[in-house]
Design a protein around this motif. Sequence first.
Motif, mmCIF file in Angstrom:
data_model
loop_
_atom_site.group_PDB
_atom_site.id
_atom_site.type_symbol
_atom_site.label_atom_id
_atom_site.label_comp_id
_atom_site.label_asym_id
_atom_site.label_seq_id
_atom_site.Cartn_x
_atom_site.Cartn_y
_atom_site.Cartn_z
ATOM 1 N N PRO A 88 0.829 -1.211 0.000
ATOM 2 C CA PRO A 88 0.000 0.000 0.000
ATOM 3 C C PRO A 88 0.868 1.268 0.000
ATOM 4 C CG PRO A 88 -0.073 -1.111 2.131
ATOM 5 C CD PRO A 88 0.595 -2.049 1.177
ATOM 6 N N PRO A 89 0.645 2.180 -0.948
ATOM 7 C CA PRO A 89 1.526 3.331 -1.091
ATOM 8 C C PRO A 89 1.480 4.310 0.082
ATOM 9 C CG PRO A 89 -0.372 3.495 -2.567
ATOM 10 C CD PRO A 89 -0.390 2.115 -1.996
ATOM 11 N N TRP A 90 0.365 4.290 0.816
ATOM 12 C CA TRP A 90 0.184 5.318 1.848
ATOM 13 C C TRP A 90 0.799 4.942 3.181
ATOM 14 C CZ3 TRP A 90 -2.336 2.331 5.253
ATOM 15 C CH2 TRP A 90 -3.145 1.293 4.747
ATOM 16 N N ILE A 91 1.273 3.707 3.311
ATOM 17 C CA ILE A 91 1.683 3.261 4.650
ATOM 18 C C ILE A 91 3.146 3.613 4.923
ATOM 19 C CG2 ILE A 91 2.569 0.938 4.194
ATOM 20 C CD1 ILE A 91 0.614 0.004 6.486
ATOM 21 N N ASP A 124 10.802 5.819 8.514
ATOM 22 C CA ASP A 124 9.738 6.820 8.608
ATOM 23 C C ASP A 124 9.213 7.227 7.225
ATOM 24 O OD1 ASP A 124 12.055 8.041 7.880
ATOM 25 O OD2 ASP A 124 11.671 9.884 9.007
ATOM 26 N N ALA A 125 9.745 6.586 6.171
ATOM 27 C CA ALA A 125 9.273 6.928 4.826
ATOM 28 C C ALA A 125 7.958 6.203 4.537
ATOM 29 C CB ALA A 125 10.325 6.518 3.802
ATOM 30 N N ARG A 126 7.159 6.835 3.682
ATOM 31 C CA ARG A 126 5.977 6.128 3.183
ATOM 32 C C ARG A 126 6.382 5.314 1.960
ATOM 33 N NH1 ARG A 126 1.567 8.178 5.838
ATOM 34 N NH2 ARG A 126 1.867 10.297 6.567
ATOM 35 N N VAL A 127 5.636 4.244 1.713
ATOM 36 C CA VAL A 127 5.970 3.350 0.605
ATOM 37 C C VAL A 127 6.026 4.120 -0.716
ATOM 38 C CG1 VAL A 127 5.111 1.409 -0.772
ATOM 39 C CG2 VAL A 127 5.153 1.246 1.716
ATOM 40 N N LYS A 128 5.116 5.089 -0.900
ATOM 41 C CA LYS A 128 5.077 5.807 -2.180
ATOM 42 C C LYS A 128 6.311 6.683 -2.389
ATOM 43 C CE LYS A 128 2.151 9.432 -0.299
ATOM 44 N NZ LYS A 128 0.736 9.583 -0.028
ATOM 45 N N GLU A 129 7.050 6.942 -1.316
ATOM 46 C CA GLU A 129 8.265 7.749 -1.461
ATOM 47 C C GLU A 129 9.484 6.903 -1.832
ATOM 48 O OE1 GLU A 129 6.565 10.521 2.156
ATOM 49 O OE2 GLU A 129 8.410 9.364 2.429
ATOM 50 N N LEU B 13 -6.955 4.100 9.999
ATOM 51 C CA LEU B 13 -6.612 5.500 10.298
ATOM 52 C C LEU B 13 -5.350 5.931 9.557
ATOM 53 C CD1 LEU B 13 -7.341 5.744 14.129
ATOM 54 C CD2 LEU B 13 -8.759 6.480 12.227
ATOM 55 N N TRP B 14 -4.424 4.980 9.377
ATOM 56 C CA TRP B 14 -3.232 5.315 8.577
ATOM 57 C C TRP B 14 -3.642 5.638 7.150
ATOM 58 C CZ3 TRP B 14 -0.481 0.316 10.584
ATOM 59 C CH2 TRP B 14 0.108 0.583 11.829
ATOM 60 N N HIS B 16 -6.861 6.348 5.960
ATOM 61 C CA HIS B 16 -7.865 7.408 5.810
ATOM 62 C C HIS B 16 -7.639 8.458 6.888
ATOM 63 C CE1 HIS B 16 -10.176 4.963 2.929
ATOM 64 N NE2 HIS B 16 -9.753 3.957 3.652
ATOM 65 N N ARG B 17 -6.672 9.316 6.632
ATOM 66 C CA ARG B 17 -6.321 10.294 7.652
ATOM 67 C C ARG B 17 -7.420 11.334 7.863
ATOM 68 N NH1 ARG B 17 -0.500 12.226 6.163
ATOM 69 N NH2 ARG B 17 -1.048 11.350 4.133
ATOM 70 N N ALA B 18 -8.342 11.431 6.885
ATOM 71 C CA ALA B 18 -9.460 12.356 7.030
ATOM 72 C C ALA B 18 -10.275 12.051 8.281
ATOM 73 C CB ALA B 18 -10.360 12.294 5.800
ATOM 74 N N LEU B 19 -10.228 10.769 8.725
ATOM 75 C CA LEU B 19 -11.022 10.383 9.890
ATOM 76 C C LEU B 19 -10.678 11.217 11.121
ATOM 77 C CD1 LEU B 19 -11.078 6.481 9.499
ATOM 78 C CD2 LEU B 19 -12.979 8.054 9.178
ATOM 79 N N TYR B 20 -9.424 11.650 11.234
ATOM 80 C CA TYR B 20 -9.119 12.547 12.359
ATOM 81 C C TYR B 20 -8.765 13.962 11.912
ATOM 82 C CZ TYR B 20 -4.371 10.927 11.268
ATOM 83 O OH TYR B 20 -3.212 10.599 10.624
ATOM 84 N N LEU B 21 -8.367 14.109 10.647
ATOM 85 C CA LEU B 21 -8.026 15.471 10.201
ATOM 86 C C LEU B 21 -9.281 16.333 10.042
ATOM 87 C CD1 LEU B 21 -5.144 14.872 7.640
ATOM 88 C CD2 LEU B 21 -5.016 15.671 10.010
ATOM 89 N N THR B 22 -10.387 15.725 9.581
ATOM 90 C CA THR B 22 -11.616 16.505 9.394
ATOM 91 C C THR B 22 -12.121 17.095 10.715
ATOM 92 O OG1 THR B 22 -12.160 15.036 7.566
ATOM 93 C CG2 THR B 22 -13.916 16.474 8.370
ATOM 94 N N PRO B 23 -12.332 16.262 11.754
ATOM 95 C CA PRO B 23 -12.774 16.882 13.021
ATOM 96 C C PRO B 23 -11.742 17.870 13.585
ATOM 97 C CG PRO B 23 -12.360 14.519 13.310
ATOM 98 C CD PRO B 23 -12.322 14.785 11.860
#
Lengths: 285, 310
Positions: A88-91, A124-129, B13-14, B16-23
Amino acid sequence: MTAVVQARGVSKRYGSTRAVDDVSFEVEPGRIVGLIGPNGAGKTTLLKTLLGLTDCEGELRVLGLDPFRQRKQLMQNICFVADVAVLPPWIRVSDLLDFVEAVHPNFSRREADAFLERTPVRRDARVKELSKGMVTQLHLSIIMAIDAKLLVLDEPTLGLDILFRKEFYTTILSDYFDEQRTIIVTTHQVEEIEHILTDVMFIDDGRVVLDESVDAVADRYVELTTSGDRAEEALALQPIARRDVFGKKVLTFEGVDRERLHGLGEVKTPGLADLFVAKLRGARA
Amino acid sequence: MIRRAYFLMQRELWEHRALYLTPLVIAFIVVLGVATALVTGGGRIVGFENMVAGMQLGGQVGSVAGVTALAVGPSTVFVVGLAFLVFFYSIDALYAERKDRSILFWKSLPLTDTEVVLSKLATAALVAPVITFGFVAATHVVILCLSTVAVWVGGGSAWELVWRPVPLLQIWVLSVYLLIGAALWFLPYIAWGLFCSAFAKKNVFLWAVLPFVVTPLVERLLFDTNLFAKFALGRLSYMQWIKASFSGENLHIAFGDMPGRLTGDVNLLSLVDPGKFLSTPGLWGGLVVAAGFTAGAIYFRRYRDETANG
C-alpha cells in the motif's frame, strides 16, 4: 514426507473458458518449481487456486489444507509475492512492520529489522516515497522474516532493473531456501531462474505439458547443433523441434540416446526457454 | 485478538487520515469562530464589562441556556462533518485497496475477509464517532476556557457565570448516547456503502447514491407506492432517529422552546430514553439489513476475481 501441493483434476473455469483444465501434479518439500508458460496459459490462475484466492473444481491440498476454505491457516505458512500484490503506497515502513507483526504469528520483527538495516529504506518513509527497488527490498524483508513453508512468487521481479533482479533471487536462495521449504515461481525471464530450479512445469492453454525434475529434463532432452548431411541423418531420428541458427540446424530430441547423436554434431542439454518453445510447438502442432 | 483488531482499525486511520483530520479542522474553525465572536462582539462592540453585566442580569436560567447553547451549537457542525466523513469512508474502504492494488498484499497475510470487512465497519460506526467525540469534548473545554478569559477581563466570576451553569458532563453523556444511537440507526447505510465499495468496478459514488434516487421513481411508476421512500429515505432524515431516542414530552421542552423558557435545573439526561430506542422495530429491521449488506461485502471481497488475466 507428505507433498506440499497435491492437485488432482483441478480445473478453473471463467464462463466458458477453462483457465486451468484438469491439472494434476504434486510438489514435494525442498523443491524449487518453475511454472513456465505463455501469457494467458493459466499460470496466475493456477497460483491463485493454490493460494485460495479463488475457488476451483477437483481435489487440491496445499500443506494438507483446502486452500479456499482454510485460507487463514494456510496463509500463516505461505508467503506470496506478485507484481500485482503491491504494498500500500500510503503506509509508513515502520507502521507496515508493526501491522504485519500484529497479524502474522510466524513473523519475526527482529529479522525484518536486521534485513532492512542493510538497505537504504528509511523507517519513517511512506511506501510511495520509495523507489521500486526499495519497495522490493521492503517486501523481501517481510517475506524473509516470515517462517513459511511455501513461498509463491508470481512475476516477482517485473519492472525491476537487472541488479535488483539478481539480488532478489540471490537473497531468496541464500536467506530463505532450505530442504524444508518449497518455492513455486513464475516468470517471463526464464533464463534468470533456470539455474536455481529443481523442477519445471510447462503449462499451456490451461494444461500441464511437462512436469519433470531438472535432472530428468537433462536426461530426456538433448539439443543437437548440426549441418549438412549429418543434419539429414539427424532429422531422420525425428526431433521434436528444429530451428535454424546462423546456417546451422538446432534440433531438439526427446528420449533419444545421446551416444547416437554424438557423431552427428554438437550435443548439449537444451535451455528451458528453447525446450519450452519446442514442447509447445509439438503440443500445438 | 484485541491487538489484532486494534491494528486492523489503526490501519484504517493510517490510510484514511481524514477520519481525524476533518474533526481537527472543524475544531480549529469552531474555536477560531468563537474567539473572533468573543473578541469583536464581546470585546469591541459590547465591551467585556457589559457582556459580564448582561450575563449576570440573565441570572441562572440565562447562564444555563447561553452556556449550553455555546457548547451544544458547535456539536452540530461536527455531526454534519461526521456524516459526510463516514459516508465517504464507507464507499472508499473496500474500493481503495483494489484501486491501489494492495488487496493482494493484504490477502497474502493470514487475515480473513470477514475480519477485514468487520474492521472497516467498526471503523465507520465506532472509531470515527469516538474520534469526533474526542474533538467535540476538547472543543467544549477550549470554548469554556476562552469564555473564562472573557469573563475575567470583564471582571466577573468565571465559576458562577461559566463553569457552574454549564452541564458539561450531561452534554457529554448525551453526546455519547446520541453517537451510539446514530451508529446503530444509520448502520444499514454504512453497510450499504461498504457493499458498494466491495462490489462496484468503478463509480462507487454513483452506485451508492443513485439507487436512492431511482428506486422511488421506478416504484412510483410501476406500483404507485412509496414504500422505499418511506423506509430508506424516511430513516435517513434524522427525525425518526431523534424521535426514537428521546421520551416525547421532554423533547418538546428541550427543542421547542429553546432557549428562553428553559428552566434553571433542566436535566438533559431526563430526555434520554434508551428503552424506547431499543424497542423501536425500525432499529432492529435496520440492523438486519445492515447484516445483509455486510455479508454481501464479505462475499464480494472473497469471491471477486479481478486479476483474471493469466
